[in-house]
Design a protein around this motif. Sequence first.
Motif, short mmCIF file in Angstrom:
data_model
loop_
_atom_site.label_atom_id
_atom_site.label_comp_id
_atom_site.label_asym_id
_atom_site.label_seq_id
_atom_site.Cartn_x
_atom_site.Cartn_y
_atom_site.Cartn_z
N GLY A 169 28.06 37.92 32.06
CA GLY A 169 28.50 37.81 30.67
C GLY A 169 29.99 37.52 30.66
N ARG A 170 30.34 36.24 30.71
CA ARG A 170 31.72 35.85 31.01
C ARG A 170 32.72 36.30 29.95
NH1 ARG A 170 29.16 30.63 33.13
NH2 ARG A 170 29.32 29.91 30.99
N THR A 171 32.32 36.33 28.68
CA THR A 171 33.24 36.77 27.64
C THR A 171 33.62 38.23 27.84
OG1 THR A 171 32.31 35.19 26.07
CG2 THR A 171 33.59 37.00 25.16
N ALA A 172 32.60 39.08 28.04
CA ALA A 172 32.86 40.50 28.26
C ALA A 172 33.66 40.72 29.54
CB ALA A 172 31.54 41.27 28.32
N ILE A 173 33.35 39.95 30.57
CA ILE A 173 34.08 40.09 31.84
C ILE A 173 35.55 39.71 31.65
CG2 ILE A 173 34.31 39.16 34.18
CD1 ILE A 173 31.25 38.86 34.22
N MET A 174 35.80 38.61 30.95
CA MET A 174 37.18 38.18 30.74
C MET A 174 37.96 39.19 29.89
SD MET A 174 39.70 36.28 31.25
CE MET A 174 38.98 34.91 32.16
N ALA A 200 54.59 41.45 34.24
CA ALA A 200 53.71 40.42 33.69
C ALA A 200 52.97 39.68 34.79
CB ALA A 200 54.53 39.44 32.84
N LEU A 201 53.67 39.35 35.88
CA LEU A 201 53.02 38.68 37.01
C LEU A 201 51.94 39.55 37.63
CD1 LEU A 201 56.08 36.95 38.74
CD2 LEU A 201 54.22 35.84 37.47
N ALA A 202 52.24 40.85 37.74
CA ALA A 202 51.25 41.78 38.30
C ALA A 202 50.01 41.85 37.42
CB ALA A 202 51.87 43.17 38.47
N GLY A 203 50.23 41.89 36.08
CA GLY A 203 49.09 41.91 35.16
C GLY A 203 48.26 40.65 35.25
N ILE A 204 48.92 39.49 35.32
CA ILE A 204 48.20 38.22 35.45
C ILE A 204 47.42 38.17 36.76
CG2 ILE A 204 48.51 35.72 35.69
CD1 ILE A 204 50.93 35.98 33.81
N ALA A 205 48.04 38.66 37.84
CA ALA A 205 47.36 38.68 39.14
C ALA A 205 46.10 39.53 39.09
CB ALA A 205 48.32 39.21 40.21
N VAL A 206 46.18 40.67 38.41
CA VAL A 206 45.00 41.54 38.29
C VAL A 206 43.89 40.81 37.54
CG1 VAL A 206 44.14 43.63 37.16
CG2 VAL A 206 46.27 43.71 38.45
N VAL A 207 44.23 40.12 36.46
CA VAL A 207 43.24 39.38 35.68
C VAL A 207 42.56 38.32 36.55
CG1 VAL A 207 42.88 37.82 33.73
CG2 VAL A 207 44.39 39.80 33.49
N ALA A 213 36.74 37.84 41.52
CA ALA A 213 35.82 38.72 42.24
C ALA A 213 34.47 38.79 41.53
CB ALA A 213 36.43 40.12 42.35
N SER A 214 34.48 38.82 40.19
CA SER A 214 33.23 38.87 39.45
C SER A 214 32.39 37.62 39.69
CB SER A 214 33.50 39.04 37.95
OG SER A 214 34.01 37.84 37.38
N GLN A 215 33.04 36.47 39.76
CA GLN A 215 32.31 35.23 40.00
C GLN A 215 31.76 35.17 41.43
OE1 GLN A 215 31.66 32.85 37.39
NE2 GLN A 215 32.29 34.80 36.48
N VAL A 216 32.51 35.72 42.39
CA VAL A 216 32.03 35.79 43.78
C VAL A 216 30.81 36.69 43.87
CG1 VAL A 216 32.60 36.60 46.09
CG2 VAL A 216 34.26 35.26 44.80
N ILE A 217 30.86 37.84 43.18
CA ILE A 217 29.72 38.77 43.19
C ILE A 217 28.48 38.10 42.61
CG2 ILE A 217 28.83 40.90 42.18
CD1 ILE A 217 31.70 42.02 42.34
#
Length: 322
Positions: A169-174, A200-207, A213-217
């Motif tokens: 569910g890509r919307t919920a995942i995003m 801000a860079l750390a937050g973007i990296a986490v996103v 990772a979700s797409q790999v799973i």
Amino acid sequence: IPAMIFLGTALCSRQTRQTKMMLLLGGAVIAWYIVVQIIHQAMGMNKAEVGTVACVYALALPFCTVSADSGKQYGLRLTGMTAVGGGVLILLYGAMLMLGKLPTFLKNYVTWDGARFCAMGHPNQCAALLMIGIAFCVGFCIRSKKRWLRGLLLVLAALQFALMSLTNGRTAIMITCLMLGGIVFCALRRPGWQRLALAALAGIAVVVVLFGASQVIFRSNVDYRIGLAVQAQRTGIMDEDTPQLDGNGKLKTGSRQGTLKQNMGTLNGRTRIWQAILSRMRDDSQLRAVGTEYVDLVIQQGGRSTPTAHAHNSWMEVWCRR
């Protein structure tokens, strides 16, 4: 049920003038719902659920305001515990499905839709419930002072995110990734533009990392289930749980979900749905005045040929249903 728990707990606390006004607003919304139903019945249209969506959204404001328990926050805590419990229940469903231990009475409700984990009616609905469960797990973790509880909540959040990845569910995942990235940003931000930029860079990296990772799973599960289907075709050993392939060698699915690259331009067809609703609303004055329960027909009449159950937009859904 969470709304009932929240409101019931809130009503047990002291009521201020503001909370009483919000309760009156909630009563007015319910009254409007009844009026709309009477109008539709007078017009000869049997609309059992007209106005329901509008009432749910409009009553959210009185629910939140009437709590007025900023100190103890019993209502919010009970709502959060209910959401976390729902996430744990879906985790149990997923574990039983993967281990092949699913009870017979659940087999029609907890399934694989191709490679997408499906519970609570649809993979996207399941993903939305897991998203809420993750949010409350992280929120409780931040507020908790007990290490063992914080660790348990983090584990539950991670497991729910992994299962949500299997729903694709890509919307919920995003939204979940943005939420977690925002939490990291808020935790790391400090005075000064350089430290703010690093946060801000750390937050973007986490996103980016979490969404990747979700797409790999999910992709790994697609490959795994295709492998199961191919092996079953070779051996001839199949049962009701064996994955099925279509003529193109892809998993059969009922959700009609395209790839991320294909759907990026139209947000998985959402922009076309919204355009159809706007077109129909512009041309039909009666629809603008009283709304309808059959949003799917509005979308079809607006030029969208693919069957669509709802508006895929909360505001437009409320606008159509009144």
